[in-house]
Motif scaffolding. Structure first.
Motif, PDB file in Angstrom:
ATOM      1  N   THR A 161       0.877  -1.189   0.160  1.00  0.00           N
ATOM      2  CA  THR A 161       0.103   0.157  -0.004  1.00  0.00           C
ATOM      3  C   THR A 161       0.834   1.404   0.073  1.00  0.00           C
ATOM      4  OG1 THR A 161      -1.666  -1.209   1.084  1.00  0.00           O
ATOM      5  CG2 THR A 161      -1.932   1.197   1.133  1.00  0.00           C
ATOM      6  N   HIS A 162       1.887   1.034   0.681  1.00  0.00           N
ATOM      7  CA  HIS A 162       2.814   2.408   0.851  1.00  0.00           C
ATOM      8  C   HIS A 162       3.464   2.830  -0.476  1.00  0.00           C
ATOM      9  CE1 HIS A 162       6.035  -0.680   0.915  1.00  0.00           C
ATOM     10  NE2 HIS A 162       6.969   0.349   0.626  1.00  0.00           N
ATOM     11  N   LEU A 163       3.701   1.899  -1.304  1.00  0.00           N
ATOM     12  CA  LEU A 163       3.988   2.243  -2.733  1.00  0.00           C
ATOM     13  C   LEU A 163       3.211   3.037  -3.717  1.00  0.00           C
ATOM     14  CD1 LEU A 163       6.159  -0.970  -3.703  1.00  0.00           C
ATOM     15  CD2 LEU A 163       6.942   1.166  -2.609  1.00  0.00           C
ATOM     16  N   MET A 164       1.941   3.255  -3.249  1.00  0.00           N
ATOM     17  CA  MET A 164       0.880   3.417  -4.044  1.00  0.00           C
ATOM     18  C   MET A 164       0.502   5.053  -3.773  1.00  0.00           C
ATOM     19  SD  MET A 164      -1.495   0.272  -4.578  1.00  0.00           S
ATOM     20  CE  MET A 164      -0.831  -1.250  -4.949  1.00  0.00           C
ATOM     21  N   THR A 165       0.001   5.887  -4.538  1.00  0.00           N
ATOM     22  CA  THR A 165      -0.229   7.277  -4.156  1.00  0.00           C
ATOM     23  C   THR A 165      -1.675   7.629  -4.293  1.00  0.00           C
ATOM     24  OG1 THR A 165       0.248   7.743  -6.363  1.00  0.00           O
ATOM     25  CG2 THR A 165       2.191   7.963  -4.711  1.00  0.00           C
ATOM     26  N   GLY A 166      -2.174   8.664  -3.736  1.00  0.00           N
ATOM     27  CA  GLY A 166      -3.257   9.315  -4.282  1.00  0.00           C
ATOM     28  C   GLY A 166      -4.746   8.354  -3.939  1.00  0.00           C
ATOM     29  N   LEU A 167      -5.527   8.161  -5.043  1.00  0.00           N
ATOM     30  CA  LEU A 167      -6.773   7.574  -5.114  1.00  0.00           C
ATOM     31  C   LEU A 167      -6.080   5.723  -5.185  1.00  0.00           C
ATOM     32  CD1 LEU A 167      -9.629   7.293  -5.439  1.00  0.00           C
ATOM     33  CD2 LEU A 167      -9.356   7.308  -8.015  1.00  0.00           C
ATOM     34  N   TYR A 168      -5.215   5.570  -5.752  1.00  0.00           N
ATOM     35  CA  TYR A 168      -4.688   4.231  -5.714  1.00  0.00           C
ATOM     36  C   TYR A 168      -4.556   3.639  -4.214  1.00  0.00           C
ATOM     37  CZ  TYR A 168      -3.823   4.841 -10.663  1.00  0.00           C
ATOM     38  OH  TYR A 168      -3.908   4.967 -12.061  1.00  0.00           O
ATOM     39  N   GLU A 169      -3.685   4.446  -3.429  1.00  0.00           N
ATOM     40  CA  GLU A 169      -3.434   3.968  -1.955  1.00  0.00           C
ATOM     41  C   GLU A 169      -4.843   3.905  -1.387  1.00  0.00           C
ATOM     42  OE1 GLU A 169      -0.704   5.827   1.581  1.00  0.00           O
ATOM     43  OE2 GLU A 169      -1.408   7.074   0.115  1.00  0.00           O
ATOM     44  N   ARG A 170      -5.805   4.718  -1.447  1.00  0.00           N
ATOM     45  CA  ARG A 170      -7.102   4.903  -0.834  1.00  0.00           C
ATOM     46  C   ARG A 170      -8.052   3.470  -1.213  1.00  0.00           C
ATOM     47  NH1 ARG A 170      -6.798  10.294  -2.016  1.00  0.00           N
ATOM     48  NH2 ARG A 170      -8.291  10.356  -3.607  1.00  0.00           N
ATOM     49  N   VAL A 171      -7.869   3.085  -2.479  1.00  0.00           N
ATOM     50  CA  VAL A 171      -8.617   2.182  -2.834  1.00  0.00           C
ATOM     51  C   VAL A 171      -8.039   0.660  -2.690  1.00  0.00           C
ATOM     52  CG1 VAL A 171     -10.010   3.740  -4.613  1.00  0.00           C
ATOM     53  CG2 VAL A 171      -8.162   2.071  -5.316  1.00  0.00           C
ATOM     54  N   TRP A 172      -6.610   0.613  -2.717  1.00  0.00           N
ATOM     55  CA  TRP A 172      -5.993  -0.621  -2.665  1.00  0.00           C
ATOM     56  C   TRP A 172      -6.440  -1.698  -1.693  1.00  0.00           C
ATOM     57  CZ3 TRP A 172      -4.242  -4.017  -5.474  1.00  0.00           C
ATOM     58  CH2 TRP A 172      -3.184  -5.144  -5.029  1.00  0.00           C
TER      59      TRP A 172
END
Length: 292
Positions: A161-172
């Motif tokens: 999860t920490h590798l993702m940003t913005g909306l990607y991080e929220r929905v992952w």
């Protein structure tokens, strides 16, 4: 990236004669790996290492799955010397896959990822202890069975999860949980369609929760003929109820996918839902979008 390419990348680290000849290696978690790989392809901080991360996640997950086979067989299969050797080989196989994971990440200088995945494995072990303890004490309902099963299948993937940003991080986190829930429901449908005497899946916990006293005793009888358990599964509409749950989970997963900002990624992820959609069979797919 194609499914075959991902499988080939992982397979070259999994081929080991002692393991393949003497151990039933679980299937590669292909759907989850392709989902992770697709999402990492859109993350600037991870795109360079997306192939490596997909491979090591395959190795770790398969190592965990092999160790789970040992846990499930202990005390169930007995087997004397032969059974003991089988369990020992499974433990060694799981350790072997884990060793390759550490080696590959260390070679690439991904020390932080080793730490994060190690922490995820520790968290997973705690979840498994709680899950198995509840099962043994018969303090589990059907929904908790699905919840803990999804936790176990998705836990390792949350470490990215920490590798993702913005909306990607929220929905992952919700996306991987819904995806693993779909995987679990497909497995449970297959299990309910061909019940065996001892395995205890969602259908058993559902009948224990909803059934009368006679049916609850019958579904827990390991000596009972599988056909009698099949009749109970039919009586309580287990396959149909699982189909409804699968339909609901697919719909929720599609809603998450549609929120993503990349049309290319949306189309790629929609294709990963096809095995789930095909398992619905004659169940009307109301509210399910066709892949765009």
């Amino acid at each position: 990236m194609t499914r075959n390419h991902l499988a080939q990348m992982a397979q070259k680290y999994m081929d080991y004669d002692m393991i393949t000849l003497h151990t039933d290696v679980p299937e590669m978690p292909e759907g989850r790996i392709r989902l992770l790989h697709a999402m990492l392809s859109h993350q600037p901080s991870a795109v360079t290492h997306k192939d490596l991360l997909a491979v090591v996640t395959s190795l770790v997950q398969m190592g965990l799955d092999i160790h789970d086979q040992v846990d499930n067989e202990t005390g169930a299969s007995g087997g004397g010397m032969k059974g003991m050797r089988s369990r020992q080989l499974k433990v060694l196989a799981g350790d072997y896959f884990s060793g390759r994971f550490y080696h590959l990440l260390a070679q690439a200088g991904q020390i932080d990822m080793i730490r994060r995945m190690g922490e995820a494995i520790c968290d997973l072990n705690r979840v498994k202890v709680l899950f198995y303890s509840k099962m043994k004490q018969m303090k589990l309902n059907a929904e908790e069975y699905l919840h803990h099963g999804s936790e176990i299948k998705s836990g390792l993937f949350l470490s990215f999860t920490h590798l993702m940003t913005g909306l990607y991080e929220r929905v992952w986190p919700e996306m991987i949980e819904r995806f693993t829930r779909c995987e679990l429901l497909v497995q449970e449908i297959a299990r309910a369609e061909k019940p065996s005497p001892s395995p205890r899946g969602w259908g058993v916990w559902h009948i224990l929760q909803e059934g009368n006293e006679e049916d609850r005793r019958a579904i827990m009888d390991d000596r009972a003929d599988p056909s009698s358990k099949a009749q109970l599964m039919s009586k309580y509409s287990v396959v149909e109820k699982l189909g409804d749950l699968l339909l609901q989970a697919i719909s929720q997963l599609q809603q998450l996918i549609q929120r993503l900002p990349s049309d290319k990624l949306i189309k790629e992820l929609q294709q990963l839902l096809e095995p789930f959609l095909s398992r619905l069979g004659p169940i009307p797919a109301a509210g399910i979008k066709e892949p765009g």
